[in-house]
Design an enzyme around this catalytic site. Structure first.
Site, mmCIF file in Angstrom:
data_model
loop_
_atom_site.group_PDB
_atom_site.id
_atom_site.type_symbol
_atom_site.label_atom_id
_atom_site.label_comp_id
_atom_site.label_asym_id
_atom_site.label_seq_id
_atom_site.Cartn_x
_atom_site.Cartn_y
_atom_site.Cartn_z
ATOM 1 N N GLU A 184 0.831 -1.212 0.000
ATOM 2 C CA GLU A 184 0.000 0.000 0.000
ATOM 3 C C GLU A 184 0.865 1.262 0.000
ATOM 4 O O GLU A 184 0.698 2.150 0.831
ATOM 5 C CB GLU A 184 -0.973 -0.007 1.181
ATOM 6 N N GLU A 253 -6.688 -7.574 -1.655
ATOM 7 C CA GLU A 253 -7.375 -7.564 -0.358
ATOM 8 C C GLU A 253 -8.830 -7.169 -0.544
ATOM 9 O O GLU A 253 -9.147 -5.985 -0.669
ATOM 10 C CB GLU A 253 -6.712 -6.575 0.622
#
Ligand SMILES: *[C@@H]1O[C@H](CO)[C@@H](O)[C@H](O)[C@H]1NC(C)=O
Length: 730
Positions: A184, A253
């Site tokens: 991320e 995710e």
């Protein structure tokens, strides 16, 4: 002659073919449609299971249960701080046995996406970084900084080498089909700019240079350079597309629920919404979906991040914290996966034609040769829709996708849940805790055993290096016998500014009050009346960490603990600022130093026998008791509701931090339709955020198990019980 040369050619051809197949069978590549394994495009369904969040004894069942739900891949992060507790000292034992975990996945015929990071976030202590890393001279985390890059490369190489030497990459015949570098990073680049971009490009190049033979991914990093695939994380990924037309559309995710914080509510994500999001992603051309989490598990020991992440990392996942199936989530997703797999031949070989069926209704038709699959969606969150597709009527519930693997018959609709609902119950066991004994954490001689003296207030982590949650800050206040406070009237007050998580204030050895931050803000101010006596008064502040931060730009620079000011008010002189006095420091508890929690260390002090009731509820107290393992094989938990805050150990192993703090949230209506947010579908408001603490069966012996706990605030240990988790289907 002629026959001979023909057969020679034939042999050569067969050899070439054999070698060719061998080459193909050992490679993972990708194109715009999908990840390609053994020369075949695949629709891959995946689930996150983090190996340190369960026990090796649980792994096989967890992975088998994931496989039964139709998953092809297990995703796990690699947790640097548990593997390298001090520089160059590695630990891959027990729950940290990464190779054993991956081989277990392999033995069950599934693939692995290895998310090396090594920054992982993951609601894990310090985001997975070892705390010593912060003290490497000149270091700056996750940016274009030589000391950081050297350390990151060292650990990444170490893991890749370990996998290679065990032949675990698919290119070597192993199960690892994908690896992740960084995690991320996109939001960081927004803040760090050019240095961030330089670092990200370096990280990608470094990873690709390790030559694993399988693709690398970067999640939530839109600028991931070729050949790295950028992937999506989120509750929905409808709007996502990769940064190059020749990369597949992957969702690393898909959040199946959400984590819990002490003082916060439990988050649930309705399975209708989760199934809708996943079906929509496949409908829009996605070919890889990973549930984060498929099994969340437990933050044993002091591994929880934070601050304030709970010991339970249940995540409302399809397999609950204890390894039991959560219904209807589990079975509904299993049916979704079956429906998607029926469509796989069409999905991987064609681009969909899109048909508008209504204002918020669409059909995506994947058709090639004989096979045709269609996804009909209704993204209106309130209304049903009756649509016409291929001259037939279809009724679509609000916020749903119907899957038609033959372009005619609906085999699955995401909003129609036919599976049973399971009720989880915590039932009593026949185990009793016997012969409770207590030991008071010694605080009278604290100053004698101090570790360090300094003028002023120090950053907690710099002093403890996270070897303990606890740091004592000690100083003194002299009171003249002429002080008015000694002749009645208003008591003086102590004000302590803390950037820590929890604070217990002791004046002359007596608990005077406590303060705590909460999961919504860092830091707090303690303010309370104190009793001061003529002469020298000892002020001892016990600052407690509840998990180090795991997210935030340069979180390594954040200071914590009692940073001041510390001020006494209401004396004759007015205000007395203690911040720049001489302070003495002591890291950790005496009981920790003596290792009271283990069978070897437990007898190094004189424990006090006798009735817990007579002893009353006191702060800073150690408790111990013995118990026999209950019969059966149901998962076990300690019910800690009668206690305050602390840590508990069973046969020397920490089951984690416990804290009976009540959930403050916004519990109310939970609608499956409409955009899901963590502010919707909360439960447990007004109840203890976490009452039960998982005790792995494999940690128990048949008899004479040692339970030790350290209680900070005061609690009633006689009411602690061992319960078993059972499911009932409704
Ligand atoms: C840690 O503490 C030492 C001694 O007080 C100080 O010199 C050093 O700058 C501190 N380091 C960090 C990173 O805060």
């Amino acid at each position: 002659m002629e026959t001979n040369s023909v057969s020679k050619v034939f042999i050569l051809l067969s050899m070439a073919l054999l070698m060719g197949t061998q080459l193909i069978s050992c490679s993972v590549t990708y194109d715009n449609k999908a990840i390609i394994i053994d020369g075949r495009r695949r629709i891959l369904l995946s689930g996150s299971i983090h190996y340190p969040r369960s026990t090796p004894e649980m792994w096989k069942d967890l992975i088998q249960t994931a496989k039964n739900a139709g998953l092809d891949v297990i995703e796990t992060y690699v947790f640097w701080n548990v593997h390298e507790p001090s520089p160059g000292n590695y630990n891959f034992e027990g729950r940290y046995d990464l190779v054993r975990f991956i081989k277990t996945v392999q033995s069950l015929g599934l693939y692995v996406n290895l998310r090396i990071g090594p920054y992982v976030c993951a609601e894990w202590n310090f985001g997975g970084f070892p705390v010593w890393l912060k003290y490497v001279p000149g270091i700056s985390f996750r940016t274009d900084n030589e000391p950081f890059k050297a350390a990151m490369q060292g650990f990444t190489q170490k893991i890749v080498q370990m996998m290679k030497s065990e032949n675990l990459f698919e290119s070597q015949g192993g199960p690892i089909i994908l690896s992740q570098i960084e995690n991320e990073y996109g939001p960081q680049i927004k803040v760090l700019g050019a240095a961030g971009t330089a670092y990200m490009n370096w990280a990608a190049k470094m990873a690709v240079g390790l030559d694993t033979g399988v693709p690398w991914v970067m999640c939530k990093e839109d600028d991931a350079p070729d050949p790295v695939i950028n992937t999506c994380n989120g509750f929905y990924c409808d709007a996502f597309s990769p940064n190059k037309a020749y990369k597949p559309k992957m969702w690393t995710e898909a959040w199946s629920g959400w984590f819990t914080e002490f003082g916060g509510p439990i988050h649930q994500r309705p399975v209708q919404d989760l199934a809708f999001a996943v079906a929509r992603f496949i409908q829009l051309g996605g070919s890889y979906v990973n549930y984060y989490m498929f099994h969340g598990g437990t933050n044993f020991g002091r591994t929880a991040g934070g601050p304030f992440i709970t010991t339970s990392y249940d995540y409302d996942a399809p397999i609950d914290e204890y390894g039991l199936i959560r219904e209807p989530k589990y079975s509904h997703l299993m049916k979704l996966h079956k429906a998607i797999k029926l469509c796989e031949p069409a999905l991987i070989s064609s681009d969909p034609s899109v048909i508008t069926l209504g204002k918020s209704q669409q059909a995506h038709v994947f058709s090639v040769g004989e096979s045709c699959a269609a996804f009909l969606s209704n993204s209106d969150s309130n209304s049903d829709a009756r649509v016409i597709f291929n001259n037939m009527h279809y009724d679509l519930p609000p916020w749903s996708v119907s899957i038609l693997p033959d372009c005619r018959n609906v085999v699955f609709n995401t909003a129609k849940v036919h599976s049973q609902t399971s009720g989880m119950q915590m039932l009593p066991t026949n185990s009793n805790f016997q012969s409770w004994e207590t030991y008071d954490e010694e605080i009278s001689s604290l100053e004698d055993s101090s570790t360090l003296t300094a003028v002023g207030l120090l950053d907690q982590i710099n002093v403890t290096r996270d070897s303990s949650d606890y740091l004592w800050y000690m100083t003194s206040v002299d009171i003249q016998s002429s002080e008015s406070i000694l002749r009645g009237g208003q008591k003086p007050t102590l004000t302590v500014q803390s950037r820590g998580n929890v604070l217990h204030v002791f004046i002359n050895g007596q608990l005077s009050g406590s303060g705590q931050g909460n999961w919504q803000k860092t830091g707090f101010t303690f303010n309370g009346p104190i009793n001061l006596l003529p002469g020298t008064n000892m002020i001892a502040l016990l600052s407690v960490a509840v998990g180090l931060p795991n997210i935030g730009v340069h979180f390594e620079t954040w200071e914590t603990g009692v940073l001041g000011p510390v001020v006494v008010k209401g004396l004759d002189q007015g205000k007395r600022d203690l911040s720049w006095q001489k302070w003495t420091y002591k890291v950790g508890l005496k009981g920790e130093a003596m290792n009271l929690v283990s069978s070897d260390g437990v007898s190094s002090v004189e424990w006090i026998q006798g009735s817990l009731v007579d002893q009353g509820q006191q702060p800073l107290k150690w408790y111990k008791a013995y118990f026999d393992a209950p019969e059966g094989d149901e998962p076990l938990a300690l019910d800690m509701k009668s206690m305050g805050k602390g840590q508990a150990w069973i046969n020397g192993q920490s089951i984690g931090r416990y804290w009976t703090v009540y959930a403050n949230g916004n519990c109310g209506v939970c609608k499956y339709s409409g955009i899901f947010k963590t502010s919707t579908c909360q439960i447990g408001c007004g109840e203890a955020t976490q009452q039960w603490y998982h005790v792995p069966r494999s940690w128990l012996k048949p008899t004479q198990n040692l339970l030790v706990l350290f209680e900070e605030l005061g609690g009633d240990a006689s009411k602690i019980s061992l319960v078993k988790r059972t499911t009932t289907r409704v």
